[in-house]
Design an enzyme around this catalytic site. Structure first.
Site, PDB file in Angstrom:
ATOM      1  N   GLU A  24       7.366  16.589  15.925  1.00 48.64           N
ATOM      2  CA  GLU A  24       7.962  16.414  14.596  1.00 48.64           C
ATOM      3  C   GLU A  24       9.385  15.874  14.696  1.00 48.64           C
ATOM      4  O   GLU A  24       9.797  15.045  13.896  1.00 48.64           O
ATOM      5  CB  GLU A  24       7.944  17.739  13.813  1.00 48.64           C
ATOM      6  CG  GLU A  24       6.565  18.124  13.304  1.00 48.64           C
ATOM      7  CD  GLU A  24       5.950  17.069  12.399  1.00 48.64           C
ATOM      8  OE1 GLU A  24       6.674  16.382  11.670  1.00 48.64           O
ATOM      9  OE2 GLU A  24       4.712  16.904  12.455  1.00 48.64           O
ATOM     10  N   CYS A  41      -8.518   4.297  -0.466  1.00 51.16           N
ATOM     11  CA  CYS A  41      -7.701   5.501  -0.680  1.00 51.16           C
ATOM     12  C   CYS A  41      -8.507   6.593  -1.412  1.00 51.16           C
ATOM     13  O   CYS A  41      -9.133   6.326  -2.441  1.00 51.16           O
ATOM     14  CB  CYS A  41      -6.475   5.121  -1.512  1.00 51.16           C
ATOM     15  SG  CYS A  41      -5.436   6.535  -1.862  1.00 51.16           S
ATOM     16  N   CYS A  96      -4.092   7.334  -9.157  1.00 49.33           N
ATOM     17  CA  CYS A  96      -2.795   6.783  -8.730  1.00 49.33           C
ATOM     18  C   CYS A  96      -2.208   5.924  -9.850  1.00 49.33           C
ATOM     19  O   CYS A  96      -2.802   4.919 -10.266  1.00 49.33           O
ATOM     20  CB  CYS A  96      -2.989   5.958  -7.463  1.00 49.33           C
ATOM     21  SG  CYS A  96      -1.493   5.099  -6.978  1.00 49.33           S
TER      22      CYS A  96
HETATM   23 FE1  SF4 Z   1      -3.643   5.272  -2.677  1.00 47.22          FE
HETATM   24 FE2  SF4 Z   1      -2.022   4.732  -4.685  1.00 47.22          FE
HETATM   25 FE3  SF4 Z   1      -1.202   4.464  -2.194  1.00 47.22          FE
HETATM   26 FE4  SF4 Z   1      -2.949   2.757  -3.208  1.00 47.22          FE
HETATM   27  S1  SF4 Z   1      -0.844   3.048  -3.853  1.00 47.22           S
HETATM   28  S2  SF4 Z   1      -3.035   3.700  -1.204  1.00 47.22           S
HETATM   29  S3  SF4 Z   1      -4.126   4.104  -4.479  1.00 47.22           S
HETATM   30  S4  SF4 Z   1      -1.759   6.361  -3.201  1.00 47.22           S
END
Ligand code: SF4
Length: 332
Positions: free
Chosen positions: A34, A199, A205
């Site tokens: 870390e 993702c 998001c």
């Molecule tokens: Fe995931 Fe949002 Fe990052 Fe794209 S921007 S990788 S959707 S967290």
């Protein structure tokens, strides 16, 4: 499914499971990793991590080593205060914790060089305690996920991000979750070209929803950093040795050996003024300024060309803890 559950599920299949500090997990190995990862990427850290452990396999061997030996193993990794603090902390653990790495957040965060995020990561990874983290990767993920309008280095924005991180941190499977959010930032939600289609949290998001991923995290306000100049003396003798001086413990390159430095030619002691030869300048950039280094070669037959420092054999350069630009100059 919650943010944490989505990440944990994703991690089982897509996370990193073979990093050296993920095996034979001990608080010491996790702490070391870390600290090394605080300002350095995983790929750079791996060989340093393994080399460091082969010299200092446990807290005891680290605490007993002279600081110069610790600095040698850190040389090249940068941000040398990390190595000095690691060494100091090992000695504190021996004195105050009977040589056993402390198990609670308050004791851990009091060790030199351990901030809130590092303490959280150690608690989560080593002891399965539910503490949040906020390293560079996590800041990026959360800035995008919540579409945070402000530079993450700004105190108020950082507080906001801490709050989000805390709210998302689960009570269970904390070690996997912590690794998962770091891995997501390192491999999917990357600085350039994030792979949002892979993702696990893409449905919620906000930056993606508003098609503004490229705008987050908000960039640091532009600041022009100053340029400083220094003259470094490469004092060389017939025995193929160079003269090095130990740098003060605080400030840049603290605790490393380095070449003698002067601001102006006029400041160089007169006895070294003969047979000087200039080399090409070298530019090194720190976080807060650029440094232009003017190397100056000097041959000397004196036993003590300067009052401070000592001769080192050039052939043993690899065994000396030198800052990277100084190593480059000496190698030339
Ligand atoms: Fe995931 Fe949002 Fe990052 Fe794209 S921007 S990788 S959707 S967290």
């Amino acid at each position: 499914m919650s943010f944490a559950s989505q990440l944990i599920t994703w991690h089982h299949k897509h996370g990193r499971h073979h990093l050296p500090w993920q095996h034979s997990k001990t608080p010491y190995r996790i702490w070391l990793a870390e600290v090394m990862l605080q300002q350095t990427g995983v790929q750079t850290v791996i060989p340093y991590f393994e080399k460091f452990l082969s010299h200092f396999p446990d807290i005891q061997s680290l605490a007993q080593a002279p600081q110069s030996k610790v600095m040698i193993q850190w040389a090249g990794l940068g941000y040398y205060a990390r190595a000095r603090n690691l060494h100091k902390s090992a000695q504190i653990i021996i004195k105050q914790h009977q040589g056993v790495f402390p198990r609670n957040y308050i004791d851990i965060i009091q060790l030199p060089g351990i901030g809130r995020s590092t303490a959280g990561a150690i608690c989560a990874q080593a002891f399965n305690l539910p503490y949040p983290i906020l390293d560079g990767n996590v800041k990026r993920v959360l800035s995008r996920f919540f579409q945070i309008n402000g530079w993450p280095g700004d105190k108020k924005i950082e507080q906001k991000l801490w709050l989000h991180s805390k709210n998302l941190t689960p009570q269970k499977e904390i070690a996997i979750y912590t690794q998962a959010i770091m891995d997501l930032g390192a491999s999917v939600c990357t600085r350039v070209r994030p792979r949002c289609q892979h993702c696990p949290v893409q449905n919620n998001c906000l930056a993606l929803k508003h098609n503004k991923v490229a705008l987050y995290p908000v960039k640091r306000p532009k600041k022009i950093i100053p340029t400083k100049q220094t003259i470094m003396l490469i004092i060389h003798n017939r025995q193929n040795q160079i003269w090095l001086q130990l740098r003060p413990q605080t400030g840049i390159w603290g605790g490393l050996q380095s070449l003698p430095e002067y601001q102006n030619l006029a400041d160089i002691p007169k006895r070294l003024s003969k047979k000087r030869q200039l080399g090409n300048t070298l530019k090194h950039t720190f976080t807060h300024y650029h440094l232009i280094i003017q190397p100056l070669f000097i041959s000397s037959s004196a036993k003590y060309p300067l009052t401070r420092g000592r001769w080192f054999d050039l052939k043993n350069l690899d065994e000396i803890a030198l800052p990277t630009p100084v190593k480059k100059i000496c190698a030339k």
